[in-house]
Write a protein that holds these residues in place. Structure first.
Motif, short mmCIF file in Angstrom:
data_model
loop_
_atom_site.label_atom_id
_atom_site.label_comp_id
_atom_site.label_asym_id
_atom_site.label_seq_id
_atom_site.Cartn_x
_atom_site.Cartn_y
_atom_site.Cartn_z
N ILE A 221 0.84 -1.21 0.00
CA ILE A 221 0.00 0.00 0.00
C ILE A 221 0.87 1.26 0.00
CG2 ILE A 221 -1.66 1.34 1.38
CD1 ILE A 221 -2.79 -1.40 2.33
N TYR A 222 1.95 1.23 0.78
CA TYR A 222 2.87 2.37 0.87
C TYR A 222 3.52 2.67 -0.48
CZ TYR A 222 6.62 5.33 2.77
OH TYR A 222 7.47 6.37 3.03
N ASN A 223 3.70 1.59 -1.28
CA ASN A 223 4.30 1.73 -2.61
C ASN A 223 3.30 1.38 -3.70
OD1 ASN A 223 7.46 2.05 -2.00
ND2 ASN A 223 6.61 0.53 -0.59
N ALA A 224 2.05 1.77 -3.49
CA ALA A 224 0.96 1.38 -4.39
C ALA A 224 1.20 1.78 -5.84
CB ALA A 224 -0.35 1.98 -3.90
N HIS A 225 1.99 2.82 -6.05
CA HIS A 225 2.26 3.28 -7.42
C HIS A 225 3.08 2.26 -8.22
CE1 HIS A 225 5.72 4.43 -4.96
NE2 HIS A 225 6.44 4.50 -6.07
N LEU A 226 3.69 1.31 -7.52
CA LEU A 226 4.50 0.29 -8.20
C LEU A 226 3.71 -1.01 -8.44
CD1 LEU A 226 7.77 0.62 -6.07
CD2 LEU A 226 7.39 1.55 -8.36
N LEU A 227 2.53 -1.13 -7.81
CA LEU A 227 1.81 -2.39 -7.82
C LEU A 227 1.38 -2.82 -9.22
CD1 LEU A 227 0.53 -4.74 -6.33
CD2 LEU A 227 -1.49 -3.32 -5.90
N GLY A 228 0.80 -1.92 -9.98
CA GLY A 228 0.32 -2.27 -11.32
C GLY A 228 1.45 -2.77 -12.22
N ASP A 229 2.57 -2.06 -12.19
CA ASP A 229 3.72 -2.47 -13.00
C ASP A 229 4.27 -3.82 -12.54
OD1 ASP A 229 3.56 -0.18 -14.53
OD2 ASP A 229 5.05 0.92 -13.35
N ALA A 230 4.26 -4.05 -11.22
CA ALA A 230 4.79 -5.31 -10.68
C ALA A 230 3.94 -6.49 -11.13
CB ALA A 230 4.84 -5.24 -9.16
N VAL A 231 2.63 -6.36 -11.00
CA VAL A 231 1.74 -7.45 -11.41
C VAL A 231 1.84 -7.66 -12.92
CG1 VAL A 231 -0.67 -8.18 -11.57
CG2 VAL A 231 0.16 -7.09 -9.48
N GLY A 232 1.91 -6.57 -13.67
CA GLY A 232 2.04 -6.68 -15.13
C GLY A 232 3.32 -7.41 -15.52
N LEU A 233 4.41 -7.10 -14.82
CA LEU A 233 5.69 -7.75 -15.12
C LEU A 233 5.66 -9.24 -14.78
CD1 LEU A 233 8.59 -7.52 -16.08
CD2 LEU A 233 9.25 -6.80 -13.76
N ILE A 234 4.99 -9.58 -13.69
CA ILE A 234 4.87 -10.99 -13.30
C ILE A 234 4.18 -11.79 -14.41
CG2 ILE A 234 3.64 -12.58 -11.75
CD1 ILE A 234 4.21 -10.56 -9.48
N PHE A 235 3.09 -11.23 -14.97
CA PHE A 235 2.35 -11.94 -16.01
C PHE A 235 3.10 -11.95 -17.34
CE2 PHE A 235 -1.17 -11.54 -13.06
CZ PHE A 235 -1.91 -12.70 -13.31
N SER A 236 3.69 -10.84 -17.72
CA SER A 236 4.39 -10.80 -19.01
C SER A 236 5.65 -11.66 -18.99
CB SER A 236 4.75 -9.36 -19.38
OG SER A 236 5.66 -8.80 -18.45
#
Length: 457
Positions: A235-250
């Motif tokens: 939550i503290y680094n929520a701005h990184l969450l979307g990119d992190a999940v996207g990278l995991i899938f790609s």
């Protein structure tokens, strides 16, 4: 000693090679198909069964068994939620890339069907031992389900489980605790060893009821602590969450983020570390499931199935997502020279300076200690099968002694041997699951029919 370690390293690489991973995941896929995706349709019901208060029979008497559904689940989780959730995930992400997290999820999804099948057979074929306690697990469903001609395979599983428990269950875990305590608090290993040995002895010498009671207190507390700590970082680094999940899938299908870009490495390390963490197919968890008080094998099997969901889909995901967020925030792993628990600690600390590192350190201590407790029961039941119920006290004393040994000794050889025997446990267990899959299906249909008729709730 070096030659012996080299031998176990070679054997371990063979045991944990691609054929084993295919067998482990393939068994889960096969059972998922035959059970019509039961882990998807009945997961909410299973979670409800796991955490609802224990129910007795209508006449006030209790069901056969030693501990409650919740106690059996917590005992199993005490062994499965361990260093693999912290160090194992980090190793998978470093060696396989961010996409390894996705393949850990896939392994867990199919592993839930495997864990379910193990639970059904564990309760169906359990026996009452000479002390009036329940004994069950792969050695019993191999012998009683497949027949006397397969008893050699039951003995093989029990022998492998006994040997593995002294390594993966006690000394390796106590070594992790000693290192974590020394790093965080500067306490010498032998002091940690004395304290840990005393606390382990108090719980383990009391048997399954004592272990289940301790696990029921420790496991929920430590899991909630670690998950909330990880969520705070996310939550503290929520701005990184979307990119992190996207990278995991790609990365799961391209392998671009991994050194060398090998998609095979992404899958291999994701699957291997996923199995290592949740132990689906290993044959360990059904030993605890067999002790549950239950009115039907399927009910406890559903509860057992939730263990894989909690271990990998919840706890491992926290570690994996935070590690990938750390990778994105810096363009490389926080400290590229580190791996395992040290990398996880550094990443948590970087993304949430101060308390972040403490979340991992404290989590690792309790995760490892709970694994010591859970595996003591697994090893005890395996030893009793091989040597008789009279060997129980001797086993417990030796087991407690190896906890102390682990805090003061170098464990390279022990780790290699334990990893090998841990993998060897899976082979007879998976063979039995496949051969007895018809029994699993039959029991499942029986449970559904009795629920539909109102005979079972």
């Amino acid at each position: 000693m070096e030659g012996l370690k080299s031998l176990f390293d070679t054997l371990g690489n063979l045991v944990w090679g691609p054929y084993m991973l295919v067998l482990l995941v393939g068994t889960g896929v096969y059972l998922t198909v035959r059970l019509l995706g039961l882990q998807f349709t009945l997961l909410p019901y299973a979670l409800k069964q796991a955490f609802m208060p224990h129910k007795k029979k209508a006449d006030g008497s209790d069901h056969e068994g030693d501990i409650s559904h919740f106690g059996a689940l917590m005992t199993a989780l005490s062994a499965t939620i361990g260093t693999g959730n912290i160090a194992g995930v980090a190793t998978a992400v470093v060696l396989g890339g961010p996409g390894a997290v996705f393949w850990m999820w896939i392994t867990a999804i199919f592993g839930m069907a495997t864990k379910y099948g193990e639970g059904v057979l564990a309760v169906k074929y359990r026996v009452v031992n000479s002390k009036g306690q329940m004994s069950g697990g792969p050695m019993y469903y191999i012998e009683r389900g497949l027949g006397k001609n397969w008893k050699w395979m039951a003995y093989a599983f029990a022998f492998f489980g006994t040997v593995a428990s002294f390594g993966i269950g006690s000394s390796v875990q106590s070594n992790s605790v000693a290192q974590a305590v020394h790093t965080s608090f500067g306490v010498d290993g032998w002091i940690t060893g004395v304290v840990l040995t005393v606390f382990t002895g108090i719980v383990v010498l009391g048997g399954i009821k004592s272990i289940a009671k301790a696990a029921s207190l420790i496991v929920p507390a430590m899991a909630v602590f670690y998950v909330l700590g990880g969520l705070a970082i996310i939550i503290y680094n929520a701005h990184l969450l979307g990119d992190a999940v996207g990278l995991i899938f790609s990365d799961a299908f391209t392998g671009q983020a991994v050194a060398g870009g090998a998609i095979g490495a992404v899958i291999r390390y994701g699957v291997a570390r996923g199995v290592f963490s949740n132990e689906a197919g290993m044959g360990s968890a059904p030993i605890a499931a067999a002790a549950a008080k239950t009115d039907h094998p399927v009910r406890q099997a559903l509860v057992s199935m939730t263990g894989t969901f909690i271990d990998t889909i919840v706890v491992c995901s926290i570690t994996g997502i935070v590690l990938v967020m750390g990778l994105i925030s810096t363009g490389h792993f926080v400290k590229p020279e580190l791996t395992g628990a040290a990398l996880t600690t550094s990443t948590f600390n970087q993304l949430l300076p101060g308390p972040g590192g403490w979340v991992v350190s404290i989590g690792l201590i309790f995760f490892a200690y709970s694994t010591i407790l859970g595996w003591s029961y697994y090893g005890e039941k395996c030893a009793a099968y091989v040597f008789g119920d009279g060997a129980t006290l001797i086993y417990r004393l030796v087991y407690v002694g190896t906890v102390m040994l682990g805090t003061v000794a170098s464990l390279d050889l022990v780790w290699s041997a334990a990893d090998t025997f841990n993998g060897l446990m899976a082979i007879p267990n998976l063979i039995a699951l496949l051969l007895l899959s018809g029994v699993i299906i039959k029991e499942t249909k029986d449970f559904k029919a009795k629920r539909a008729s109102g005979e079972l709730h």
